[in-house]
Design an enzyme around this catalytic site. Structure first.
Site, PDB file in Angstrom:
ATOM      1  CG  PHE A  11      -1.560   1.209   1.661  1.00  0.00           C
ATOM      2  CD1 PHE A  11      -2.222   2.043   0.758  1.00  0.00           C
ATOM      3  CD2 PHE A  11      -1.524   1.586   3.005  1.00  0.00           C
ATOM      4  CE1 PHE A  11      -2.817   3.233   1.183  1.00  0.00           C
ATOM      5  CE2 PHE A  11      -2.114   2.757   3.440  1.00  0.00           C
ATOM      6  CZ  PHE A  11      -2.754   3.588   2.529  1.00  0.00           C
ATOM      7  CG  ASP A  33       6.839  -6.456  -2.404  1.00  0.00           C
ATOM      8  OD1 ASP A  33       6.326  -7.538  -2.092  1.00  0.00           O
ATOM      9  OD2 ASP A  33       6.423  -5.366  -1.977  1.00  0.00           O
ATOM     10  CB  THR A 130       3.679   1.607  13.200  1.00  0.00           C
ATOM     11  OG1 THR A 130       2.418   1.836  13.794  1.00  0.00           O
ATOM     12  CG2 THR A 130       4.348   0.468  13.967  1.00  0.00           C
ATOM     13  CG  ASP A 131       0.690   5.488  15.603  1.00  0.00           C
ATOM     14  OD1 ASP A 131       0.536   4.322  15.190  1.00  0.00           O
ATOM     15  OD2 ASP A 131      -0.235   6.342  15.580  1.00  0.00           O
ATOM     16  CD  GLU A 132      -0.823  -0.405  15.428  1.00  0.00           C
ATOM     17  OE1 GLU A 132      -0.786  -1.480  16.033  1.00  0.00           O
ATOM     18  OE2 GLU A 132      -1.628  -0.161  14.519  1.00  0.00           O
ATOM     19  CE1 TYR A 155       2.910  -3.943  11.641  1.00  0.00           C
ATOM     20  CE2 TYR A 155       1.642  -2.589  13.162  1.00  0.00           C
ATOM     21  CZ  TYR A 155       2.439  -2.699  12.046  1.00  0.00           C
ATOM     22  OH  TYR A 155       2.781  -1.571  11.328  1.00  0.00           O
ATOM     23  CE  LYS A 159       7.103  -1.564  11.287  1.00  0.00           C
ATOM     24  NZ  LYS A 159       7.690  -1.651   9.920  1.00  0.00           N
TER      25      LYS A 159
HETATM   26  P1  NAD Z   1       1.344  -3.652   3.237  1.00  0.00           P
HETATM   27  O1  NAD Z   1       1.014  -4.858   4.040  1.00  0.00           O
HETATM   28  O2  NAD Z   1       0.307  -3.049   2.353  1.00  0.00           O
HETATM   29  O3  NAD Z   1       2.606  -3.958   2.298  1.00  0.00           O
HETATM   30  C1  NAD Z   1       3.735  -4.615   2.782  1.00  0.00           C
HETATM   31  C2  NAD Z   1       4.612  -4.979   1.600  1.00  0.00           C
HETATM   32  O4  NAD Z   1       5.793  -5.650   2.106  1.00  0.00           O
HETATM   33  C3  NAD Z   1       3.959  -5.943   0.610  1.00  0.00           C
HETATM   34  O5  NAD Z   1       4.199  -5.521  -0.709  1.00  0.00           O
HETATM   35  C4  NAD Z   1       4.641  -7.280   0.900  1.00  0.00           C
HETATM   36  O6  NAD Z   1       4.712  -8.129  -0.229  1.00  0.00           O
HETATM   37  C5  NAD Z   1       6.019  -6.812   1.347  1.00  0.00           C
HETATM   38  N1  NAD Z   1       6.689  -7.808   2.195  1.00  0.00           N
HETATM   39  C6  NAD Z   1       6.202  -8.394   3.322  1.00  0.00           C
HETATM   40  N2  NAD Z   1       7.083  -9.280   3.795  1.00  0.00           N
HETATM   41  C7  NAD Z   1       8.159  -9.249   2.965  1.00  0.00           C
HETATM   42  C8  NAD Z   1       9.384  -9.943   2.946  1.00  0.00           C
HETATM   43  N3  NAD Z   1       9.680 -10.879   3.853  1.00  0.00           N
HETATM   44  N4  NAD Z   1      10.276  -9.639   1.966  1.00  0.00           N
HETATM   45  C9  NAD Z   1       9.984  -8.712   1.018  1.00  0.00           C
HETATM   46  N5  NAD Z   1       8.817  -8.047   0.994  1.00  0.00           N
HETATM   47  C10 NAD Z   1       7.908  -8.321   1.953  1.00  0.00           C
HETATM   48  O7  NAD Z   1       1.895  -2.592   4.285  1.00  0.00           O
HETATM   49  P2  NAD Z   1       1.803  -0.996   4.284  1.00  0.00           P
HETATM   50  O8  NAD Z   1       0.542  -0.610   4.935  1.00  0.00           O
HETATM   51  O9  NAD Z   1       2.144  -0.506   2.942  1.00  0.00           O
HETATM   52  O10 NAD Z   1       2.971  -0.645   5.304  1.00  0.00           O
HETATM   53  C11 NAD Z   1       4.308  -0.456   4.852  1.00  0.00           C
HETATM   54  C12 NAD Z   1       5.194  -0.162   6.058  1.00  0.00           C
HETATM   55  O11 NAD Z   1       4.728   0.997   6.728  1.00  0.00           O
HETATM   56  C13 NAD Z   1       5.200  -1.284   7.099  1.00  0.00           C
HETATM   57  O12 NAD Z   1       6.515  -1.418   7.584  1.00  0.00           O
HETATM   58  C14 NAD Z   1       4.271  -0.772   8.195  1.00  0.00           C
HETATM   59  O13 NAD Z   1       4.644  -1.284   9.453  1.00  0.00           O
HETATM   60  C15 NAD Z   1       4.510   0.723   8.111  1.00  0.00           C
HETATM   61  N6  NAD Z   1       3.387   1.559   8.549  1.00  0.00           N
HETATM   62  C16 NAD Z   1       2.133   1.353   8.028  1.00  0.00           C
HETATM   63  C17 NAD Z   1       1.086   2.187   8.423  1.00  0.00           C
HETATM   64  C18 NAD Z   1      -0.313   2.014   7.869  1.00  0.00           C
HETATM   65  O14 NAD Z   1      -1.236   2.666   8.343  1.00  0.00           O
HETATM   66  N7  NAD Z   1      -0.520   1.181   6.880  1.00  0.00           N
HETATM   67  C19 NAD Z   1       1.317   3.223   9.335  1.00  0.00           C
HETATM   68  C20 NAD Z   1       2.616   3.393   9.843  1.00  0.00           C
HETATM   69  C21 NAD Z   1       3.633   2.561   9.427  1.00  0.00           C
HETATM   70  O1  TDX Z   2     -13.046  -4.773  10.953  1.00  0.00           O
HETATM   71  C1  TDX Z   2     -12.496  -3.918  11.669  1.00  0.00           C
HETATM   72  N1  TDX Z   2     -13.220  -3.283  12.632  1.00  0.00           N
HETATM   73  C2  TDX Z   2     -12.692  -2.355  13.478  1.00  0.00           C
HETATM   74  O2  TDX Z   2     -13.398  -1.819  14.331  1.00  0.00           O
HETATM   75  C3  TDX Z   2     -11.103  -3.550  11.525  1.00  0.00           C
HETATM   76  C4  TDX Z   2     -10.247  -4.223  10.477  1.00  0.00           C
HETATM   77  C5  TDX Z   2     -10.585  -2.619  12.376  1.00  0.00           C
HETATM   78  N2  TDX Z   2     -11.345  -2.046  13.345  1.00  0.00           N
HETATM   79  C6  TDX Z   2     -10.722  -1.053  14.247  1.00  0.00           C
HETATM   80  C7  TDX Z   2      -9.460  -1.497  14.927  1.00  0.00           C
HETATM   81  C8  TDX Z   2      -8.686  -0.213  15.077  1.00  0.00           C
HETATM   82  O3  TDX Z   2      -9.065   0.455  16.258  1.00  0.00           O
HETATM   83  O4  TDX Z   2     -10.350   0.058  13.436  1.00  0.00           O
HETATM   84  C9  TDX Z   2      -9.107   0.617  13.873  1.00  0.00           C
HETATM   85  C10 TDX Z   2      -8.113   0.564  12.726  1.00  0.00           C
HETATM   86  O5  TDX Z   2      -7.820  -0.788  12.475  1.00  0.00           O
HETATM   87  P1  TDX Z   2      -6.777  -1.240  11.349  1.00  0.00           P
HETATM   88  O6  TDX Z   2      -7.189  -0.657  10.047  1.00  0.00           O
HETATM   89  O7  TDX Z   2      -6.607  -2.718  11.446  1.00  0.00           O
HETATM   90  O8  TDX Z   2      -5.472  -0.451  11.781  1.00  0.00           O
HETATM   91  P2  TDX Z   2      -4.600  -0.463  13.134  1.00  0.00           P
HETATM   92  O9  TDX Z   2      -4.816  -1.692  13.908  1.00  0.00           O
HETATM   93  O10 TDX Z   2      -4.872   0.840  13.844  1.00  0.00           O
HETATM   94  O11 TDX Z   2      -3.130  -0.464  12.507  1.00  0.00           O
HETATM   95  C11 TDX Z   2      -2.820   0.361  11.347  1.00  0.00           C
HETATM   96  O12 TDX Z   2      -2.174   1.537  11.698  1.00  0.00           O
HETATM   97  C12 TDX Z   2      -0.839   1.459  12.109  1.00  0.00           C
HETATM   98  C13 TDX Z   2      -1.992  -0.418  10.325  1.00  0.00           C
HETATM   99  O13 TDX Z   2      -2.643  -1.629  10.014  1.00  0.00           O
HETATM  100  C14 TDX Z   2      -0.606  -0.657  10.818  1.00  0.00           C
HETATM  101  O14 TDX Z   2       0.183  -1.296   9.817  1.00  0.00           O
HETATM  102  C15 TDX Z   2       0.007   0.644  11.174  1.00  0.00           C
HETATM  103  O15 TDX Z   2       1.257   0.433  11.726  1.00  0.00           O
END
Ligand code: NAD
Ligand code: TDX
Length: 352
Positions: A11, A33, A130-132, A155, A159
């Protein structure tokens, strides 16, 4: 400059590459990837003919593969997105999270240490986190870069471990590394296991909208391109060894987000908003569910001059348009393995 982007087919990585490959044509972008369920090479279709972009199908848990790719591509900058990223999946099966997020990051750090023994000033490792890692806030306060780590899920613990390794490599080996900790992202190409795309697609299909617990948990939402711009800013201007929190100062309760999604979909499609809202179903809570996240992003704003551009109403509308206009993408992603995941996560969840 050669820029190795790990996880570029996911993403945030896709949004990052789509934004910067066409803009910075003097840089070479190498997308490494593994193509897990969360990846989609289609996200990068428009880059296929770009001379400054290439794709390498590889797994960061395989150190030998990384060594080969470092020999071939000689990266100057590594932007490390690759990870297992979904909290609920980490609860059902933590093993992949330990492998990719901890061991994978360790391997990348080792590759950098091996290939960047000298002239380190020209190199940079940007770890996207991540902030998590900070755990949960109560009703008040914000996460700063000095907040103690207190992760709740497998998770976030994985991280947090990777962040500790990156910091240790900076302190011990002088690896020029930076860490960013960002709040929840939303936008195009997000896999529909995460709250916002899941709710958009369920509402469009007339399926239940499963809100965990009472829906009172708060997340701090940032449009994905604003996160990407922050990362580029940190890569350009950040100081190695430093951490930067990234967030949009946009706290919302989950139930309010879901109601807002229903309202925008109703406006866009002419459906009845109340009928869409009646799909909201309160279901059994996520174990260890963090109550509230809120980022203090004043450091990156003051020191590096970054500001988010998108407000939530505009970002949500763009996101909903994207899912409405990319039905083929949606259909292909909602394949057999997606259905299995929905059954695994929601099949046995009782109403709350
Ligand atoms: P995502 O799950 O959409 O994508 C992850 C990507 O990493 C995929 O393309 C997957 O194929 C690749 N990948 C996973 N394991 C791998 C491996 N062993 N070797 C090579 N590639 C691999 O995740 P995202 O939401 O795009 O998040 C990207 C990064 O940002 C992550 O490190 C996540 O912790 C961090 N992050 C995400 C969010 C969020 O809200 N989505 C917020 C803060 C930080
Ligand atoms: O079906 C659902 N119902 C629901 O209430 C899902 C999937 C989530 N939730 C709630 C859980 C959380 O409080 O919504 C909030 C957001 O959930 P997610 O989209 O799963 O995100 P979160 O758990 O907050 O984590 C995300 O933000 C930080 C990303 O997945 C992480 O990769 C990132 O690091």
């Amino acid at each position: 400059m050669n820029i190795l982007v790990t996880g570029g087919a996911g993403f945030i990585g896709s949004n990052f590459l789509n934004l910067y490959v066409p803009t910075y044509t003097k840089n070479n972008f190498i997308n490494l990837d593994k193509l897990t369920y969360a990846a989609n090479p289609e996200n990068l279709n428009t880059l296929e003919n770009s001379s400054n972009y290439c794709f390498e199908h590889a797994d960061i848990t395989n150190y030998d593969q990384l060594v080969q790719l470092f020999e071939i591509h000689k990266p100057d900058l590594v932007i490390h997105f690759a990870a297992e990223s979904h909290v609920d999946r980490s609860i059902h099966g933590p093993s992949e999270f330990i492998q990719s997020n901890i061991i994978g990051t360790f391997n990348l750090l080792e590759a950098c240490r091996r290939f960047w023994p000298e002239r380190k000033n020209n190199k940079l490792f940007l770890h996207v986190s991540t902030d998590e890692v900070y755990g949960s806030l109560g009703a008040e306060g914000y996460f700063t870069e000095n907040t103690a780590y207190d992760p709740s899920s497998p998770y976030s613990a994985s991280k947090a471990s990777s962040d500790h390794l990156v910091r240790a490599y900076h302190r011990t080996y002088g690896l020029p590394a930076l860490i960013t900790n960002c709040s929840n992202n939303y936008g195009p190409y997000q896999f529909p296991e995460k709250l916002i795309p899941l709710m958009i697609l369920n509402a469009l299909a007339g399926n239940p909208l499963p809100v965990y617990g009472k829906g009172e948990n708060v997340r701090d939402w940032l449009y994905v391109e604003d996160h990407c711009r922050a990362l580029w800013t940190v890569a350009e201007k950040g100081i190695p060894g430093e951490t930067y929190n990234i967030g949009g100062n946009n706290e919302k309760r989950n139930v309010d987000i879901v109601n807002q999604i229903c309202e925008v979909i109703a406006e866009e499609t002419g459906r009845d908003p109340q009928q869409l809202k009646s799909l909201i179903t309160f279901v059994q809570d996520r174990p260890g569910h963090d109550l509230r996240y809120a980022i203090d992003a004043s450091k990156i704003k003051k020191k590096l001059g970054w500001q988010p551009k998108e407000d939530f109403a505009g970002g949500l509308q763009k996101t909903i348009h994207w899912y409405l206009n990319n039905r083929d993408w949606v259909e292909r992603i909602q394949s057999g393995s997606y259905k299995n995941w929905i059954e695994t996560n929601y099949g046995n969840r009782k109403n709350s």
